[in-house]
Motif scaffolding. Structure first.
Motif, PDB file in Angstrom:
ATOM      1  N   PHE A 276       0.820  -1.206   0.000  1.00 13.12           N
ATOM      2  CA  PHE A 276       0.000   0.000   0.000  1.00 13.12           C
ATOM      3  C   PHE A 276       0.857   1.260   0.000  1.00 13.12           C
ATOM      4  O   PHE A 276       0.668   2.152  -0.827  1.00 13.12           O
ATOM      5  CB  PHE A 276      -0.920  -0.013   1.223  1.00 13.12           C
ATOM      6  N   SER A 277       1.810   1.349   0.915  1.00 16.26           N
ATOM      7  CA  SER A 277       2.580   2.581   1.062  1.00 16.26           C
ATOM      8  C   SER A 277       3.655   2.735  -0.014  1.00 16.26           C
ATOM      9  O   SER A 277       4.002   3.859  -0.390  1.00 16.26           O
ATOM     10  CB  SER A 277       3.226   2.651   2.453  1.00 16.26           C
ATOM     11  N   TYR A 278       4.191   1.616  -0.534  1.00 18.15           N
ATOM     12  CA  TYR A 278       5.181   1.698  -1.605  1.00 18.15           C
ATOM     13  C   TYR A 278       4.527   1.819  -2.976  1.00 18.15           C
ATOM     14  O   TYR A 278       5.211   1.988  -3.978  1.00 18.15           O
ATOM     15  CB  TYR A 278       6.091   0.468  -1.592  1.00 18.15           C
ATOM     16  N   SER A 279       3.185   1.704  -3.021  1.00 18.98           N
ATOM     17  CA  SER A 279       2.415   1.798  -4.281  1.00 18.98           C
ATOM     18  C   SER A 279       2.884   0.756  -5.290  1.00 18.98           C
ATOM     19  O   SER A 279       3.036   1.038  -6.489  1.00 18.98           O
ATOM     20  CB  SER A 279       2.538   3.205  -4.875  1.00 18.98           C
ATOM     21  N   LEU A 280       3.098  -0.465  -4.806  1.00 19.33           N
ATOM     22  CA  LEU A 280       3.540  -1.554  -5.662  1.00 19.33           C
ATOM     23  C   LEU A 280       2.354  -2.169  -6.404  1.00 19.33           C
ATOM     24  O   LEU A 280       1.220  -2.090  -5.951  1.00 19.33           O
ATOM     25  CB  LEU A 280       4.245  -2.623  -4.829  1.00 19.33           C
ATOM     26  N   THR A 281       2.642  -2.787  -7.525  1.00 19.13           N
ATOM     27  CA  THR A 281       1.656  -3.478  -8.385  1.00 19.13           C
ATOM     28  C   THR A 281       0.540  -2.545  -8.839  1.00 19.13           C
ATOM     29  O   THR A 281      -0.543  -3.009  -9.182  1.00 19.13           O
ATOM     30  CB  THR A 281       1.044  -4.705  -7.679  1.00 19.13           C
ATOM     31  N   ALA A 282       0.795  -1.242  -8.852  1.00 21.46           N
ATOM     32  CA  ALA A 282      -0.208  -0.286  -9.323  1.00 21.46           C
ATOM     33  C   ALA A 282       0.113   0.229 -10.721  1.00 21.46           C
ATOM     34  O   ALA A 282      -0.713   0.887 -11.343  1.00 21.46           O
ATOM     35  CB  ALA A 282      -0.314   0.890  -8.348  1.00 21.46           C
ATOM     36  N   GLY A 283       1.318  -0.045 -11.203  1.00 23.92           N
ATOM     37  CA  GLY A 283       1.701   0.370 -12.552  1.00 23.92           C
ATOM     38  C   GLY A 283       2.292   1.760 -12.638  1.00 23.92           C
ATOM     39  O   GLY A 283       3.027   2.072 -13.585  1.00 23.92           O
ATOM     40  N   THR A 284       2.009   2.613 -11.660  1.00 25.49           N
ATOM     41  CA  THR A 284       2.449   4.004 -11.746  1.00 25.49           C
ATOM     42  C   THR A 284       3.964   4.140 -11.645  1.00 25.49           C
ATOM     43  O   THR A 284       4.563   5.027 -12.272  1.00 25.49           O
ATOM     44  CB  THR A 284       1.775   4.850 -10.649  1.00 25.49           C
ATOM     45  N   LEU A 285       4.615   3.292 -10.859  1.00 27.27           N
ATOM     46  CA  LEU A 285       6.080   3.346 -10.773  1.00 27.27           C
ATOM     47  C   LEU A 285       6.711   3.059 -12.136  1.00 27.27           C
ATOM     48  O   LEU A 285       7.742   3.641 -12.490  1.00 27.27           O
ATOM     49  CB  LEU A 285       6.579   2.331  -9.740  1.00 27.27           C
TER      50      LEU A 285
END
Length: 581
Positions: A276-285
């Protein structure tokens, strides 16, 4: 310096690059550091054994968070594409992963509602009398108790707890009755709250002008929105530590209950917090790193940004629990009776605490300005990720400057109209439904498994390490290969199974969502998860040849552009594609 001629031509063709390395760092930092660092991490730390929670959290940062963060940022930097089209250069069979990201992005748009809430509170923070501090307002009920009662506790903790349980604080009534105007359930949509709708409009206008020029504009905005929240956090930290009762709250925050380490659920929640906090598996990185130069040191960036994120979460815990300790002393109760997760902490407990301090307007403005800036960063980057992914699908149409600006306007304008549903009297129920089902742990863990399978197993973990070595000049440790191939998929699979086994229906207070809402929620979850297998099956059916031939074609990069075949260094030497395999 490694530079690709065709990539530079491509970027000159209006896709754009970061104006500087600083802008990239600030935008990513602003995206990954958000509301979850302020309330979710401290709450989970308290709930799951205090200081003992830091043990599984720290271990999972090393074995899951940092490796997956590096994998996603290196994918974007290598392919120079959005989170959908990047898979053509890695494993075309896995394009469904990018399509799943695209669906989840649409649900993530709803988080702009938190920014609208924070703007609403920020405006009311300038009043001479904070409206959530008293019960003499038109929206208050007979059960309301103001600060003058809450701050005069008896010595009997049980009596104080019973009083608070059987009444409603002024802060709760402002939240539920003044701002939200909460209806009885999701079936009662009610009318639009025009003040919230105006805040929502302001939020979307700011979002548009933050990204309308692409990364060139979003990078400039991040200079303020990503840095100023840290100034406010420092101010709130100093103030919090000087409050009476603050150290009682910090004790509850950090006291290690080592028995909780044997609870598997603690480890699962630690992993969930990292995703959640690292914004993983969201594609935005992937999208943000795709605007980097090819030779950017993504490994160094990864370690710095992960350390910044976790460090911010840890410091935010002191900010939050020092205030909660102060509240507990004021009310004559224990800390656990005033701790709430989510909106309850950000929009009820903390406003009530600031109203009890000297100069309440100043502290309230500081807190809600911080929330506004944190949510602005996270949200406009989510929208930028969506816009980039769609633009890369139709580069001839959407990479041109004027057409890009029009497309961004269409996205922001249509999203505002759709989100008017969220600022109705029943809007909170729809928001919670989207939050609970749109990007659930099921989606996160499933996408993590698919990403690792496609990149580490099909494309090749050794090949990824060689590519990172070519980009940065230093080959990462074999540890990352082990994490990508074995540890992350295994941990994600365990978490996925446990979530399904321990699944609970969504509720708000005593309200239980009806069956049709449960069906809608499940559909939202499946709409992103099923993208992966459906696209894979569809591509297998449409590709000519035998089954083995089709599988072979779809598991190899679909394109072999010049920038993959030849790279030019400062000294004039070239690196052929074969050296990366």
């Amino acid at each position: 310096m490694i530079i690709e001629e065709t990539v530079n031509q491509k970027n000159a063709g209006n896709r754009g690059t970061w104006a500087s390395k600083t802008e990239y760092i600030l935008v990513v930092a602003g995206y990954v550091v958000g509301l979850g660092n302020v309330w979710r991490f401290p709450y989970l730390c308290y709930k799951n054994g205090g200081g003992a929670f830091l043990v599984p959290y720290g271990l999972l940062v090393v074995f899951s968070g940092i490796p997956l963060f590096l994998l996603e940022t290196s994918i974007g930097q290598y392919t120079q594409e959005g989170f959908v089209t990047c898979w053509k250069n890695l494993c075309p069979l896995a394009i469904g992963i990018g399509c799943g990201h695209l669906v989840m992005k649409f649900y993530d748009f709803s988080y702009i509602l938190i920014e609208a809430w924070a703007l609403f509170y920020l405006v009311f923070s300038f009043k001479s009398q904070l409206p959530w501090a008293t019960c003499n307002n038109t929206w208050n009920t007979d059960k309301c108790i103001g600060l003058q009662i809450v701050e005069s506790p008896s010595t009997n903790l049980t009596a104080n707890y019973t009083m608070l349980k059987n009444t409603t604080s002024a802060a709760v009534e402002f939240w539920e009755r003044r701002m939200l105007g909460m209806s009885g359930g999701i079936e009662e949509l009610g009318s639009v709250r025009w003040e919230l709708a105006l805040c929502l409009l302001v939020a979307w206008i700011f979002c548009y002008f933050s990204i309308w020029k692409g990364v060139r504009s979003s990078g400039k905005v991040a200079y303020f929105t990503a840095t100023f929240p840290y100034v406010i956090i420092l101010i709130l930290l100093i103030r919090g530590l000087t409050l009476p009762g603050a150290w009682d709250g910090i004790y509850y925050y950090l006291y290690p209950d080592l028995n909780r380490l044997a609870d598997l659920q603690v480890w699962i929640e630690a992993g969930s917090q990292i995703f959640f906090s690292y914004s993983l598996t969201a594609g935005t990185l992937i999208v943000l790193s795709s605007y980097n130069n090819y030779n950017n040191n993504c490994v160094k960036d990864c370690f710095f940004l992960c350390l910044l994120n976790s460090g911010t979460s840890f410091v935010a815990g002191f900010v939050v629990f020092s205030v909660l300790g102060f509240m507990a002393q004021k009310q004559g109760v224990t800390v656990e009776t005033v701790v709430q997760s989510g909106p309850g902490l950000a929009f009820i407990a903390y406003p009530q605490a600031t109203a009890s301090m000297p100069l309440p307007q100043f502290w309230s403005v500081c807190f809600f300005l911080m929330l506004v800036l944190l949510t602005i960063d996270s949200h406009f980057v989510v929208v930028e990720g969506f816009v980039t992914a769609v633009s890369d699908l139709f580069p001839k149409w959407l990479h041109a400057p004027v057409k890009h600006e029009i497309f961004v306007l269409v996205v922001c304008g249509s999203s505002f109209l759709i989100h008017l549903l969220l600022v109705t009297e029943g809007g909170i129920y729809f928001f919670q439904l989207s939050d609970f089902y749109g990007s659930t742990r099921v989606c996160q863990n499933f996408i993590a498994i698919c990403e690792c399978a496609a990149v580490a197993w099909v494309f090749g973990a050794d090949r990824v390490l060689n590519i990172i070595a070519d980009m940065t000049g230093q080959r990462p440790a074999i540890f990352f290969k082990v994490c990508w191939k074995y540890i992350i998929p295994l941990l994600s699979l365990i978490s996925f199974i446990l979530y399904l086994v321990d699944y609970k229906r969504l509720t708000i207070n005593d309200y239980v969502y009806p069956d049709w809402a449960f069906a809608v929620g499940c559909t939202m979850t499946l709409s992103s998860v099923l993208m992966v297998p459906l696209w894979a099956v569809g591509m297998m059916c449409l590709t000519p040849g035998t089954f083995r031939q089709r599988l072979s074609v779809l598991c190899c990069p679909a394109e072999d552009p010049a920038w993959l075949r030849r790279r030019t260094r400062e000294d004039g030497q070239t690196v052929e594609l074969a050296s990366l395999n």
